[in-house]
Design a protein around this motif. Structure first.
Motif, PDB file in Angstrom:
ATOM      1  N   LYS A  82       0.815  -1.209   0.000  1.00 16.60           N
ATOM      2  CA  LYS A  82       0.000   0.000   0.000  1.00 16.60           C
ATOM      3  C   LYS A  82       0.857   1.272   0.000  1.00 16.60           C
ATOM      4  O   LYS A  82       0.357   2.360  -0.284  1.00 16.60           O
ATOM      5  CB  LYS A  82      -0.937  -0.002   1.213  1.00 16.60           C
ATOM      6  N   LEU A  83       2.153   1.121   0.311  1.00 16.45           N
ATOM      7  CA  LEU A  83       3.037   2.280   0.278  1.00 16.45           C
ATOM      8  C   LEU A  83       3.267   2.782  -1.145  1.00 16.45           C
ATOM      9  O   LEU A  83       3.586   3.953  -1.348  1.00 16.45           O
ATOM     10  CB  LEU A  83       4.384   1.934   0.932  1.00 16.45           C
ATOM     11  N   VAL A  84       3.095   1.881  -2.144  1.00 12.30           N
ATOM     12  CA  VAL A  84       3.301   2.293  -3.537  1.00 12.30           C
ATOM     13  C   VAL A  84       2.227   3.295  -3.977  1.00 12.30           C
ATOM     14  O   VAL A  84       2.545   4.411  -4.403  1.00 12.30           O
ATOM     15  CB  VAL A  84       3.345   1.064  -4.469  1.00 12.30           C
ATOM     16  N   PRO A  85       0.933   2.942  -3.897  1.00  9.40           N
ATOM     17  CA  PRO A  85      -0.079   3.950  -4.249  1.00  9.40           C
ATOM     18  C   PRO A  85      -0.089   5.134  -3.282  1.00  9.40           C
ATOM     19  O   PRO A  85      -0.446   6.246  -3.666  1.00  9.40           O
ATOM     20  CB  PRO A  85      -1.401   3.173  -4.197  1.00  9.40           C
ATOM     21  N   LEU A  86       0.312   4.897  -2.006  1.00  9.70           N
ATOM     22  CA  LEU A  86       0.420   6.005  -1.068  1.00  9.70           C
ATOM     23  C   LEU A  86       1.415   7.038  -1.595  1.00  9.70           C
ATOM     24  O   LEU A  86       1.156   8.250  -1.563  1.00  9.70           O
ATOM     25  CB  LEU A  86       0.876   5.501   0.299  1.00  9.70           C
ATOM     26  N   THR A  87       2.542   6.552  -2.114  1.00 13.42           N
ATOM     27  CA  THR A  87       3.545   7.449  -2.691  1.00 13.42           C
ATOM     28  C   THR A  87       2.959   8.220  -3.876  1.00 13.42           C
ATOM     29  O   THR A  87       3.222   9.418  -4.049  1.00 13.42           O
ATOM     30  CB  THR A  87       4.781   6.651  -3.146  1.00 13.42           C
ATOM     31  N   GLY A  88       2.153   7.532  -4.690  1.00 13.52           N
ATOM     32  CA  GLY A  88       1.520   8.189  -5.831  1.00 13.52           C
ATOM     33  C   GLY A  88       0.599   9.307  -5.399  1.00 13.52           C
ATOM     34  O   GLY A  88       0.594  10.394  -6.000  1.00 13.52           O
ATOM     35  N   ILE A  89      -0.181   9.053  -4.359  1.00 17.92           N
ATOM     36  CA  ILE A  89      -1.106  10.074  -3.864  1.00 17.92           C
ATOM     37  C   ILE A  89      -0.336  11.262  -3.287  1.00 17.92           C
ATOM     38  O   ILE A  89      -0.658  12.422  -3.553  1.00 17.92           O
ATOM     39  CB  ILE A  89      -2.062   9.477  -2.815  1.00 17.92           C
ATOM     40  N   MET A  90       0.716  10.968  -2.508  1.00 13.87           N
ATOM     41  CA  MET A  90       1.498  12.042  -1.921  1.00 13.87           C
ATOM     42  C   MET A  90       2.209  12.868  -3.001  1.00 13.87           C
ATOM     43  O   MET A  90       2.317  14.092  -2.890  1.00 13.87           O
ATOM     44  CB  MET A  90       2.518  11.470  -0.937  1.00 13.87           C
ATOM     45  N   LEU A  91       2.679  12.185  -4.055  1.00 19.05           N
ATOM     46  CA  LEU A  91       3.316  12.899  -5.161  1.00 19.05           C
ATOM     47  C   LEU A  91       2.297  13.801  -5.870  1.00 19.05           C
ATOM     48  O   LEU A  91       2.604  14.939  -6.250  1.00 19.05           O
ATOM     49  CB  LEU A  91       3.927  11.907  -6.159  1.00 19.05           C
ATOM     50  N   GLY A  92       1.065  13.285  -6.025  1.00 16.54           N
ATOM     51  CA  GLY A  92       0.008  14.092  -6.639  1.00 16.54           C
ATOM     52  C   GLY A  92      -0.293  15.333  -5.826  1.00 16.54           C
ATOM     53  O   GLY A  92      -0.438  16.437  -6.361  1.00 16.54           O
ATOM     54  N   VAL A  93      -0.379  15.159  -4.492  1.00 12.24           N
ATOM     55  CA  VAL A  93      -0.613  16.316  -3.604  1.00 12.24           C
ATOM     56  C   VAL A  93       0.554  17.303  -3.708  1.00 12.24           C
ATOM     57  O   VAL A  93       0.360  18.524  -3.742  1.00 12.24           O
ATOM     58  CB  VAL A  93      -0.798  15.841  -2.158  1.00 12.24           C
ATOM     59  N   PHE A  94       1.782  16.768  -3.769  1.00 14.30           N
ATOM     60  CA  PHE A  94       2.970  17.622  -3.874  1.00 14.30           C
ATOM     61  C   PHE A  94       2.928  18.465  -5.148  1.00 14.30           C
ATOM     62  O   PHE A  94       3.196  19.674  -5.127  1.00 14.30           O
ATOM     63  CB  PHE A  94       4.232  16.755  -3.859  1.00 14.30           C
ATOM     64  N   LEU A  95       2.565  17.836  -6.268  1.00 18.31           N
ATOM     65  CA  LEU A  95       2.504  18.562  -7.544  1.00 18.31           C
ATOM     66  C   LEU A  95       1.451  19.674  -7.488  1.00 18.31           C
ATOM     67  O   LEU A  95       1.659  20.780  -7.987  1.00 18.31           O
ATOM     68  CB  LEU A  95       2.199  17.597  -8.690  1.00 18.31           C
TER      69      LEU A  95
END
Length: 299
Positions: free
Chosen positions: A282-295
């Motif tokens: 679940k850390l993989v999609p978590l990273t995707g979501i956090m990257l999206g928020v960062f962008l």
């Protein structure tokens, strides 16, 4: 400043989600929900009483609750009805699903807010913000595949449908908040007090029909310390969120996305506390979501 207030709101929302999971596990949902909202209402009640009997003092403190016209009460009641429905569905889903599945789906809320912000408020995203939202939605889809390994089939699970509808209603309420705060010029504490008041009334009516008359359901309810904690944390998070919305430059689409950073608390800490499965995957999609928020935040 409104972005930092949004991040503060996200921190308290993350802690609120952990307490909420503890409150509903193996417990009756309706009294838990009533207990949390009532706790938030009792937290704000002294400010209302102070505004009635010592208005100048409360104005100096910055927590004066204003008198509002009947029409404005009607607008706030609509918000209460939307959120009461959203919370009932979300609490039921949280009771039956892992927090590491529920929270990421709730993180799709900015997508709905994003669409509404474009068409209703004419907010215009940059190319990087578009990429950020695509990352968030793609990550939620990836979570659905991980969920299947836990026996949760997204297309056939009614609690998944419940959390999706709850997320849509929550996003709708977020768009409505901008109208209440900016167009009607409501202060955060005024909106919070009357919102809690009407939500408590709505829940009492619902429970009078489907919960209070049933002895076995009343006996199945267990009081926990996390119930009032949920209410206090939620009102604190909402206060910072509404303060952020008071800024005329605040973009609801970005605020909604910033609030999703609460997911790191729910997935990482919540996964450890509640000993849920597939935490590393679940850390993989978590990273995707956090990257999206960062962008979205830094574009």
């Amino acid at each position: 400043m409104w972005m930092y207030l949004g991040l503060l709101s996200a921190v308290f929302l993350g802690l609120h989600n952990l307490c909420k999971k503890h409150a509903v596990q193996g417990n009756e949902v309706f009294p838990v929900l009533l207990g949390t909202i009532s706790s938030g209402f009792l937290l704000i009640l002294p400010f209302y009483l102070g505004s009635q009997f010592a208005p100048d003092y409360m104005r100096d403190l910055g927590f004066y609750i204003e008198d509002i016209p009947l029409k404005t009460h009607g607008f706030i009641f609509i918000k209460s009805a939307i959120m009461a429905t959203s919370w009932v569905l979300a609490y039921q889903a949280l009771k039956h699903l892992p927090i590491t599945i529920v929270t990421p789906i709730r993180s799709a809320g900015p997508f709905f807010t994003f669409i509404g912000a474009i068409f209703i408020y004419q907010e215009r995203p940059s190319p990087l913000q578009w990429i950020g939202f695509v990352l968030i939605i793609g990550s939620v889809i990836l979570y659905s595949r991980i969920g299947k390994k836990e026996g949760i089939v997204f297309t056939r699970n009614k609690w998944i449908l419940a959390i999706i509808v709850a997320t849509f209603l929550g996003a709708s309420s977020g768009l409505y908040d901008k109208f209440l705060i900016q167009s009607l010029a409501l202060t955060p504490q005024t909106l919070q007090f009357w919102f809690c008041f009407y939500t408590v009334l709505i829940l009492l009516v619902i429970m009078a029909v489907i919960w209070f008359p049933k002895v076995e359901k009343r006996r199945a309810f267990t009081w926990r310390w996390s119930i009032p904690a949920v209410g206090v944390l939620l009102q604190t998070a909402d206060y910072f969120y509404f303060k952020a919305l008071q800024d005329p430059e605040a973009l609801i689409m970005l605020l909604s996305a910033i609030k999703r950073s609460q997911i790191i608390i729910a997935v990482v800490i919540g996964g450890l506390i509640f000993k849920e499965q597939n935490k590393r995957k679940k850390l993989v999609p978590l990273t995707g979501i956090m990257l999206g928020v960062f962008l979205i935040l830094y574009s």
